[in-house]
Write a protein that holds these residues in place. Structure first.
Motif, PDB file in Angstrom:
ATOM      1  N   HIS A   1     -47.024  36.488 -16.872  1.00 26.05           N
ATOM      2  CA  HIS A   1     -45.818  36.044 -17.580  1.00 26.05           C
ATOM      3  C   HIS A   1     -45.105  37.209 -18.263  1.00 26.05           C
TER       4      HIS A   1
ATOM      5  N   GLN B   1     -41.391  38.844 -17.282  1.00 26.57           N
ATOM      6  CA  GLN B   1     -40.294  38.808 -18.247  1.00 26.57           C
ATOM      7  C   GLN B   1     -39.793  40.225 -18.552  1.00 26.57           C
TER       8      GLN B   1
ATOM      9  N   LEU C   1     -37.601  41.439 -15.684  1.00 27.37           N
ATOM     10  CA  LEU C   1     -36.269  40.857 -15.774  1.00 27.37           C
ATOM     11  C   LEU C   1     -35.429  41.570 -16.827  1.00 27.37           C
TER      12      LEU C   1
ATOM     13  N   GLU D   1     -32.085  43.771 -16.189  1.00 27.66           N
ATOM     14  CA  GLU D   1     -30.864  43.233 -16.783  1.00 27.66           C
ATOM     15  C   GLU D   1     -30.230  44.193 -17.780  1.00 27.66           C
TER      16      GLU D   1
ATOM     17  N   CYS E   1     -36.436  27.809 -25.573  1.00 28.62           N
ATOM     18  CA  CYS E   1     -35.832  27.043 -24.470  1.00 28.62           C
ATOM     19  C   CYS E   1     -34.711  27.821 -23.786  1.00 28.62           C
ATOM     20  N   THR E   2     -34.635  29.115 -24.053  1.00 27.62           N
ATOM     21  CA  THR E   2     -33.570  29.942 -23.498  1.00 27.62           C
ATOM     22  C   THR E   2     -34.150  30.931 -22.497  1.00 27.62           C
ATOM     23  N   HIS E   3     -33.514  31.073 -21.344  1.00 31.92           N
ATOM     24  CA  HIS E   3     -33.957  32.043 -20.356  1.00 31.92           C
ATOM     25  C   HIS E   3     -33.817  33.445 -20.938  1.00 31.92           C
ATOM     26  N   LEU E   4     -34.791  34.308 -20.639  1.00 35.64           N
ATOM     27  CA  LEU E   4     -34.812  35.638 -21.258  1.00 35.64           C
ATOM     28  C   LEU E   4     -33.534  36.420 -21.002  1.00 35.64           C
ATOM     29  N   THR E   5     -33.075  36.461 -19.752  1.00 33.00           N
ATOM     30  CA  THR E   5     -31.879  37.251 -19.458  1.00 33.00           C
ATOM     31  C   THR E   5     -30.650  36.696 -20.158  1.00 33.00           C
ATOM     32  N   THR E   6     -30.640  35.381 -20.411  1.00 35.46           N
ATOM     33  CA  THR E   6     -29.545  34.789 -21.190  1.00 35.46           C
ATOM     34  C   THR E   6     -29.652  35.206 -22.644  1.00 35.46           C
TER      35      THR E   6
END
Length: 307
Positions: A82, A86, A89, A93, A174-179
């Motif tokens: 995991h 992450q 990413l 990014e 609850c938020t995607h890492l790249t977001t």
């Protein structure tokens, strides 16, 4: 098309938890926050190191081009669970790393993301292949940096230590890492000099600056040139930054300007009260400068960076 299940509370993650189990829900947000901060701080370091190295090799190079990721620096990630995924990413990014720059050996920076149970075997395999100048950045929990140094027989190791202070902070669970990495408020909250919520110790900030100094030393750069380069990195983001001098890094300085600094053990930098740690702790302007550099490197170009 309407999602008819959108408001069904029975489908939420928390629905099947007992009341006793719900008391530990905060750990979910804390875990997500740690992942975000860890990846953001690693991306910040990854952007600083190649910029400095390339400037050493080619002083006339346009630093603006370096910020876009034009570097042949190799990055290794050991462990693709995991945390490793992450981190990958985040680097792709935010730090300008290209897929072709992700290596499994001969890396300039090696990120350790393996399980603690695999650490002894991993270190035994790694230590004969690590060059002195390879910066090892560790994400493995529960293992002190001093123990890592013993297992790897290596002292160029960085490991962030985080503190938790209860306060109202954004939940990134609850938020995607790249977001999340595009959210200026989250980037602001993760600044290395911020307190409250999840915060990294100033020892880490100090060790990052010592690592930049070591990179200059490994290139046999004179102390005057090394200090000039590091100060220029900070001045780009904070024009009125307080300049670092030799006494900021070492307690007694009798260096000639042409002589390089001695190699600094990052283990000592993270476990002892160093001159640089004392300086950072007492200098609010320098903390603001570090914060400005951090936000500038992680925020998109069109976002405003304030100090």
């Amino acid at each position: 098309m309407v999602d008819v299940a959108a408001d069904l509370s029975s489908l939420y993650f928390e629905a099947e938890l007992t009341e006793d189990e719900k008391e530990f829900l905060y750990l979910r947000a804390r875990s997500a926050g740690l992942t975000f901060c860890g990846c953001a701080h690693a991306a910040f370091l990854r952007k600083q190191v190649p910029s400095l190295r390339c400037t050493i090799k080619c002083p006339s190079v346009d630093r603006g081009s370096l910020a876009s990721g034009d570097s042949d620096m190799c990055v290794g990630i050991l462990g693709m669970g995991h945390m490793g995924k992450q981190l990958l990413l985040a680097l792709l990014e935010k730090s300008g790393v290209k897929p072709s720059h992700i290596k499994i050996s001969t890396s300039d920076v090696l990120f350790l993301c393996c399980l603690p149970s695999h650490l002894h075997k991993v270190c035994a395999d790694l230590r004969s292949h690590l060059s002195k100048c390879c910066l090892v950045y560790c994400f493995i929990s529960g293992v002190p940096v001093t123990r890592l140094a013993q297992l790897l027989r290596h002292n160029f190791i960085l490991k962030a230590q985080y503190d938790f202070v209860s306060c109202d902070t954004a939940d990134v669970s609850c938020t995607h890492l790249t977001t999340a990495l595009t959210d200026p408020l989250l980037i602001e909250a993760s600044c290395p000099t911020m307190t409250g919520g999840i915060s990294v110790s100033l020892n880490w900030v100090s060790a990052v600056l010592y690592s930049l100094l070591n990179i200059c030393t490994s290139a046999s750069l004179g102390s005057s040139d090394a200090l000039s380069l590091i100060n220029n990195v900070l001045k780009e983001k904070c024009p009125h930054a307080v300049e670092l001098d030799a006494h900021s890094f070492i307690s007694a300085s009798c260096l000639h300007t042409e002589d390089p600094f001695l190699w600094i053990s990052l283990i000592d930098a993270q476990t002892k009260e160093t001159p640089l740690l004392c300086f950072l702790s007492s200098s609010k302007p320098m903390q603001q400068c570090i914060s400005a550099a951090y936000k500038s490197l992680l925020c998109k170009p069109h976002q405003t960076v304030t100090v």
